[in-house]
Scaffold this active site. Structure first.
Site, PDB file in Angstrom:
ATOM      1  N   GLU A   1      14.142   0.046   7.094  1.00  0.00           N
ATOM      2  CA  GLU A   1      15.441   0.516   6.784  1.00  0.00           C
ATOM      3  C   GLU A   1      15.415   0.430   5.258  1.00  0.00           C
ATOM      4  O   GLU A   1      16.264   0.666   4.650  1.00  0.00           O
ATOM      5  CB  GLU A   1      16.386  -0.220   7.261  1.00  0.00           C
ATOM      6  CG  GLU A   1      16.465  -0.170   8.858  1.00  0.00           C
ATOM      7  CD  GLU A   1      16.292   1.009   9.502  1.00  0.00           C
ATOM      8  OE1 GLU A   1      17.120   1.983   9.153  1.00  0.00           O
ATOM      9  OE2 GLU A   1      15.554   1.257  10.451  1.00  0.00           O
TER      10      GLU A   1
ATOM     11  N   ARG B   1      -4.062  15.379 -11.565  1.00  0.00           N
ATOM     12  CA  ARG B   1      -4.440  16.313 -12.030  1.00  0.00           C
ATOM     13  C   ARG B   1      -3.807  17.141 -13.100  1.00  0.00           C
ATOM     14  O   ARG B   1      -4.465  17.799 -13.758  1.00  0.00           O
ATOM     15  CB  ARG B   1      -4.390  17.488 -10.831  1.00  0.00           C
ATOM     16  CG  ARG B   1      -3.087  17.709 -10.392  1.00  0.00           C
ATOM     17  CD  ARG B   1      -2.920  18.625  -9.175  1.00  0.00           C
ATOM     18  NE  ARG B   1      -3.564  20.064  -9.409  1.00  0.00           N
ATOM     19  CZ  ARG B   1      -2.781  21.020 -10.428  1.00  0.00           C
ATOM     20  NH1 ARG B   1      -1.674  20.821 -10.702  1.00  0.00           N
ATOM     21  NH2 ARG B   1      -3.518  22.392 -10.443  1.00  0.00           N
TER      22      ARG B   1
ATOM     23  N   ASP C   1      -0.989  26.954 -13.790  1.00  0.00           N
ATOM     24  CA  ASP C   1      -0.553  26.714 -12.393  1.00  0.00           C
ATOM     25  C   ASP C   1       0.850  27.605 -12.343  1.00  0.00           C
ATOM     26  O   ASP C   1       1.386  27.829 -13.203  1.00  0.00           O
ATOM     27  CB  ASP C   1      -0.172  25.215 -12.377  1.00  0.00           C
ATOM     28  CG  ASP C   1      -1.306  24.374 -11.706  1.00  0.00           C
ATOM     29  OD1 ASP C   1      -2.517  25.146 -11.486  1.00  0.00           O
ATOM     30  OD2 ASP C   1      -1.221  23.194 -11.885  1.00  0.00           O
TER      31      ASP C   1
HETATM   32  N1  4GX Z   1      10.544  10.633  -0.640  1.00  0.00           N
HETATM   33  N2  4GX Z   1      10.675   7.568   2.848  1.00  0.00           N
HETATM   34  C1  4GX Z   1      11.049   5.381   2.112  1.00  0.00           C
HETATM   35  C2  4GX Z   1      12.472   3.512   3.510  1.00  0.00           C
HETATM   36  C3  4GX Z   1      13.558   3.671   3.280  1.00  0.00           C
HETATM   37  C4  4GX Z   1      14.498   3.824   4.357  1.00  0.00           C
HETATM   38  C5  4GX Z   1      15.965   3.912   3.876  1.00  0.00           C
HETATM   39  C6  4GX Z   1      15.490   3.544   1.667  1.00  0.00           C
HETATM   40  C7  4GX Z   1      16.444   3.783   2.772  1.00  0.00           C
HETATM   41  C8  4GX Z   1      10.540   9.453   1.275  1.00  0.00           C
HETATM   42  C9  4GX Z   1      10.853  10.410   0.628  1.00  0.00           C
HETATM   43  C10 4GX Z   1      10.958   8.908   2.396  1.00  0.00           C
HETATM   44  C11 4GX Z   1      10.941   7.124   4.332  1.00  0.00           C
HETATM   45  C12 4GX Z   1      10.191   6.571   2.146  1.00  0.00           C
HETATM   46  C13 4GX Z   1      12.049   6.045   4.131  1.00  0.00           C
HETATM   47  N3  4GX Z   1      14.024   3.520   2.065  1.00  0.00           N
HETATM   48  N4  4GX Z   1      10.288   8.752  -0.044  1.00  0.00           N
HETATM   49  N5  4GX Z   1      11.334   4.819   3.429  1.00  0.00           N
HETATM   50  N6  4GX Z   1      11.370  11.545   1.343  1.00  0.00           N
HETATM   51  O1  4GX Z   1      11.234   9.697   3.314  1.00  0.00           O
HETATM   52  O2  4GX Z   1      10.220   9.560  -1.049  1.00  0.00           O
END
Ligand code: 4GX
Length: 252
Positions: free
Chosen positions: A115, A153, A168
């Site tokens: 979480e 990159r 790009d």
């Molecule tokens: N871009 N995730 C973080 C754990 C989480 C759960 C709840 C905070 C609150 C993600 C994204 C992403 C999945 C990373 C949940 N953190 N990270 N993780 N989209 O989906 O960066």
């Protein structure tokens, strides 16, 4: 540029940074990637990294102490390192943000699971929260890989000069034109005549038009930032008149 990736799943990173362009950048010393196992920074007998949330509720929360120690360890040699927490709640990652971050010499990328992390990690140790897109991953690891790939990159020497990052699509705010290579006929489908004409001016014009056509039909939002000539604008009007806003090849 140095990347310290703090994770509970170090095994996820074994191949992506060894293959191809990134692997060569590591070999050449253009980038340095350290995979840091947060579990190594626990101090209790059972190496506990998560706990139940105060106030109740489902799931587990990553504990503050191991993350704090891991970040402090990563920062020991470079106190000015920039610490990023990957989360859907963060600032959107895009090419513009990548260009800005590519001037940093040391990034610490914190990958959350479950979480998420104890809020005090964010308050006390995180400089910036970054989201790679509006979808939910199982953890921050893939998001960290996306950032390392995109930033690497942009660094001098990582791409060969025939794959320059300056050309790009996103640095011009237009989508790329279609590409073809041999054979000239594949199952009855040919290649646009102009590309085999040898007429460089005509080829240049065709590519510009096709780039504009793609952008208008698929990502009209990008045009606001594009640097368009009068000829470009006339062609866009033509596209809009002949096709309306009909899109090609991307229907669901
Ligand atoms: N871009 N995730 C973080 C754990 C989480 C759960 C709840 C905070 C609150 C993600 C994204 C992403 C999945 C990373 C949940 N953190 N990270 N993780 N989209 O989906 O960066």
């Amino acid at each position: 540029m140095r990347f310290d990736i703090l994770t509970l799943f170090p095994a996820m990173f074994s191949s992506p940074f060894e293959a191809s362009i990134l692997g060569k950048a590591v070999e050449k010393g253009l980038i340095e990637i350290r995979i840091v196992n947060i579990r190594d920074f626990t101090s209790d007998k059972h190496h506990v990294v998560d706990d139940t949330p105060y106030g109740g509720g489902q799931g587990m929360v990553m504990k503050v102490e191991p993350i704090a120690r891991a970040i402090e360890w990563a920062k020991a040699e470079s106190p000015s390192a920039w610490t990023i927490y990957l989360t859907p709640q963060g600032r959107s990652f895009n090419q513009e943000r990548a260009e800005a971050l590519s001037s940093k010499t040391h990034l610490i990328l914190l990958c959350g699971r479950y979480e998420g992390v104890d809020e005090r990690v964010r308050e006390m140790f995180v400089d910036e929260e970054v989201s790679i897109g509006d979808y939910v991953l199982t953890g921050g690891e893939l998001a960290a890989m996306v950032m390392v790939d995109t930033l690497s990159r942009l660094l001098p020497g990582v791409l060969g000069c025939d794959q320059s990052a300056e050309e790009d699509s996103f640095s011009e705010s237009l989508l790329e034109y279609p590409q073809y290579t041999r054979p000239i006929d594949f199952r009855g489908q040919g290649v646009p005549e102009v590309l085999v004409s040898g007429n460089h001016e005509a080829i240049f014009q065709w590519r510009r038009k096709e780039a504009l056509r793609r952008t208008v039909t698929r990502r009209p939002d990008l045009l606001a930032k594009a640097n368009l000539s009068e000829t470009d604008k006339r062609f866009i009007d033509e596209i809009l008149q002949s096709e309306g806003t009909r899109t090609r090849g991307d229907g669901v």
